[in-house]
Design an enzyme around this catalytic site. Structure first.
Site, PDB file in Angstrom:
ATOM      1  CD  GLU A 339      43.668  67.154  35.094  1.00 62.64           C
ATOM      2  OE1 GLU A 339      44.052  67.289  33.866  1.00 62.64           O
ATOM      3  OE2 GLU A 339      42.886  66.286  35.468  1.00 62.64           O
TER       4      GLU A 339
HETATM    5  N1  IFG Z   1      44.848  64.345  33.115  1.00 64.71           N
HETATM    6  C1  IFG Z   1      44.162  63.600  34.195  1.00 64.71           C
HETATM    7  C2  IFG Z   1      43.690  62.157  34.037  1.00 64.71           C
HETATM    8  C3  IFG Z   1      42.993  61.856  32.778  1.00 64.71           C
HETATM    9  C4  IFG Z   1      44.325  62.204  31.787  1.00 64.71           C
HETATM   10  C5  IFG Z   1      43.893  61.830  30.340  1.00 64.71           C
HETATM   11  C6  IFG Z   1      46.390  63.207  35.293  1.00 64.71           C
HETATM   12  C7  IFG Z   1      47.264  62.965  36.348  1.00 64.71           C
HETATM   13  C8  IFG Z   1      44.446  63.634  31.769  1.00 64.71           C
HETATM   14  N2  IFG Z   1      45.321  63.576  35.433  1.00 64.71           N
HETATM   15  O1  IFG Z   1      46.610  62.683  34.340  1.00 64.71           O
HETATM   16  O2  IFG Z   1      42.635  62.111  34.953  1.00 64.71           O
HETATM   17  O3  IFG Z   1      41.913  62.585  32.516  1.00 64.71           O
HETATM   18  O4  IFG Z   1      45.071  61.837  29.517  1.00 64.71           O
END
Ligand code: IFG
Length: 533
Positions: A339
């Site tokens: 992200e």
């Molecule tokens: N995506 C984010 C996490 C967390 C997650 C919560 C990944 C690799 C959503 N990154 O999963 O930091 O916020 O479900």
């Protein structure tokens, strides 16, 4: 003796669990028995309900082993056997109330933990045979013996002095990388809480603890020479609580506790996104013109970045990676990569390749989230596949297949199957549901090898069960989301695909409930499982 093959089915209270087909993860092809004959089963053997299901189990054919005040635990064949014999005694003493003395000599009776380099059980497999004279666990490695002990734990009654049913088990894991990932950045969990989580991982034969140590809301590991990372970056957490961090001594304690349970720690510092906490401590990590970072206690993602165009950034990365590598005996070190929405793709890819090179320079293999596939052959070659297919960015699946074709290995943890912070259903108070509700059956009923199409055989090296903690601030919160879905993912990671099925698993899972109750664990009475009282 009941022989044969095929999936398990409960029959008359005794599980006719038959020889497994060969494992895809290097397991020895099992002897294909004939169809189940009318073989008699030992009456009263009691249901043998094991999770994860061993690759080869046969039940019955004689009396089991009755534990008694005279039961001795033997550790035979070397230091690992003695240590695991000690583990076994420590685990069974409170359950049975027996003395269970441990002796370092061999023995034909009692509980025997036998290390045998020629056992042919592979890196983590074991054999377990029980009969009137005792139970013998044989393995070529300490890890195998330890996994045999976890199985034996489930063969003795939940409480009291009982009988181990007559079984013959030959077992080894499908995948070699079986990970639980704990986010200690959104909410900080002190060492004792992490150790309790490790106990749960060990009970279900996981062998990796992935610690998500840094994020926007907190930096949780002290780094010599960069005191602000914890002095400032650890001061809070989601919701504004006090936060916290691990000193080097704390981290070493976690590593040692995990290692004693044959679990490797994989630390992760998340870069170049998810870096707000670091930026509050060291604003120069940001690009000129970026708004100064303030401590963040919300739950948003994707807004932060360190400046990939500054040379000083790589000095920072080197110092952090070097400090963590020095404290980490395991081969892997995570650099995140998820992200990084505030970065141009080309800048992101170049950063991931440079950061991966820094990790390698410190003697570790870089691990990263699936977006890092775009960094190519210089990027991390062990990738955590977390995007659910239905939500993934365009082209990501193709990038992952291409990465696998050039030799990258994938750890499957798609959020719609493995993210244990996802709500079970609309009634679940904890967790989120951005990846959809995650029932127990949905976390169980999938094949990691088949989630992405077009992968070369052998590309999937394992499974990970992440638990993100935006909404989870206590051990009880964690356990409510982990149980019963963590054991489900344990079986996905351990048991041959052809040998496991939901109809049988749900019965064996329900039989775990009294064990969780006896251990004082919190758990969710999730739909779809025939829970007892
Ligand atoms: N995506 C984010 C996490 C967390 C997650 C919560 C990944 C690799 C959503 N990154 O999963 O930091 O916020 O479900």
């Amino acid at each position: 003796m009941i022989r044969g093959r095929g999936a398990a089915a409960a029959v008359a209270g005794v599980v006719l669990v038959l020889a497994a087909a060969g494992c895809s993860g290097g397991g020895t092809p099992s002897a294909r028995g004939d169809a189940v004959s009318g073989a008699s089963v030992s009456a009263g053997a009691g249901a043998v309900a094991l999770v994860p299901l061993p690759s080869q189990v046969s039940v019955g054919g004689g009396e089991g082993y009755a534990l008694s005040a005279g039961t001795v635990v033997h550790g035979e064949g070397g230091a690992a056997a003695t240590a695991v014999a000690g583990d076994l005694a420590s685990l069974l003493r409170p359950v049975t109330g027996l003395a269970l003395p441990v002796v370092g000599t061999g023995g034909a009776s009692g509980l025997v933990v036998r290390l045998d380099a020629a056992a042919g059980t592979g890196a983590e497999g074991y054999r377990l045979v029980s009969g009137p004279d005792g139970v013998v666990i044989t393995a070529a490695t300490g890890a195998g013996l330890f996994h045999g002990v976890q199985t034996l734990r489930q063969l003795v009654p939940v409480k009291g002095v009982g009988t181990v049913p007559a079984v013959r088990i030959s077992d080894r894991p499908r995948y070699g990388y079986r990970s639980g990932s704990l986010d200690v950045a959104r909410h900080f969990f002190p060492v004792a809480d992490v150790e309790r989580y490790v106990d749960l991982l060990a009970q279900y034969k996981f062998n990796v603890l992935h610690l998500h140590l840094t994020d926007d809301q907190g930096w949780r590991i002290a780094v010599p020479g960069l005191p602000g990372l914890t002095g400032i970056g650890a001061a809070t957490q989601v919701g504004g609580g006090a936060g916290g961090y691990y000193t080097a001594a704390d981290y070493r304690a976690i590593v040692a506790y995990a290692a004693a349970r044959y679990i490797t720690v994989v630390p992760e510092v998340d870069l170049p996104g998810h870096t707000n906490a670091a930026l509050t401590a060291y604003p120069d990590l940001g690009c000129a013109g970026d708004a100064p970072a303030q401590p963040y206690t919300g739950v948003g993602v994707g807004f932060s970045r360190i400046c990939t165009g500054k040379e000083s950034t790589y000095g920072f990365v080197d110092k952090v990676v070097g400090a963590l590598a020095a404290l980490t005996p395991g081969p892997y070190l995570g650099i995140g990569g998820d992200e990084a929405d505030a970065l141009a793709p080309a800048d992101y890819d170049a950063f991931m390749a440079r950061a991966a090179a820094i990790v390698r320079a410190h003697g570790k293999q870089p691990v990263a989230w699936d977006e890092a596939a775009g960094a190519g052959k210089d990027g991390p070659q062990l990738l955590g596949v977390w995007h659910p297919l239905k939500l993934e960015p365009a082209g990501l699946a193709q990038q992952l297949v291409a990465a696998a074709q050039r030799g990258a290995k994938l750890v499957m943890e798609p959020a719609d199957r493995a993210y244990l912070d996802q709500k079970y259903d609309e009634q679940t108070s904890l967790g989120t549901s951005w990846a959809g509700y995650l029932s127990v059956q949905k976390s169980y009923d999938w094949d990691p090898d088949g989630y992405l199409t077009g992968l070369p055989a052998g590309s999937v090296t394992g499974v990970e069960a992440p638990v993100w903690t935006e909404t989870l601030s206590t051990v009880a919160n964690l356990e409510t989301m982990l149980l019963p879905r963590l054991p489900a993912l344990a079986e996905v990671a351990w048991t041959p695909q052809a040998e496991r099925g939901w109809a049988d698993f749900r019965q064996r899972l329900a039989a775990q409930q009294p064990r969780w109750q006896a251990q004082g664990l919190s758990y969710q009475r999730a739909d779809g499982v025939p829970w007892g009282s």
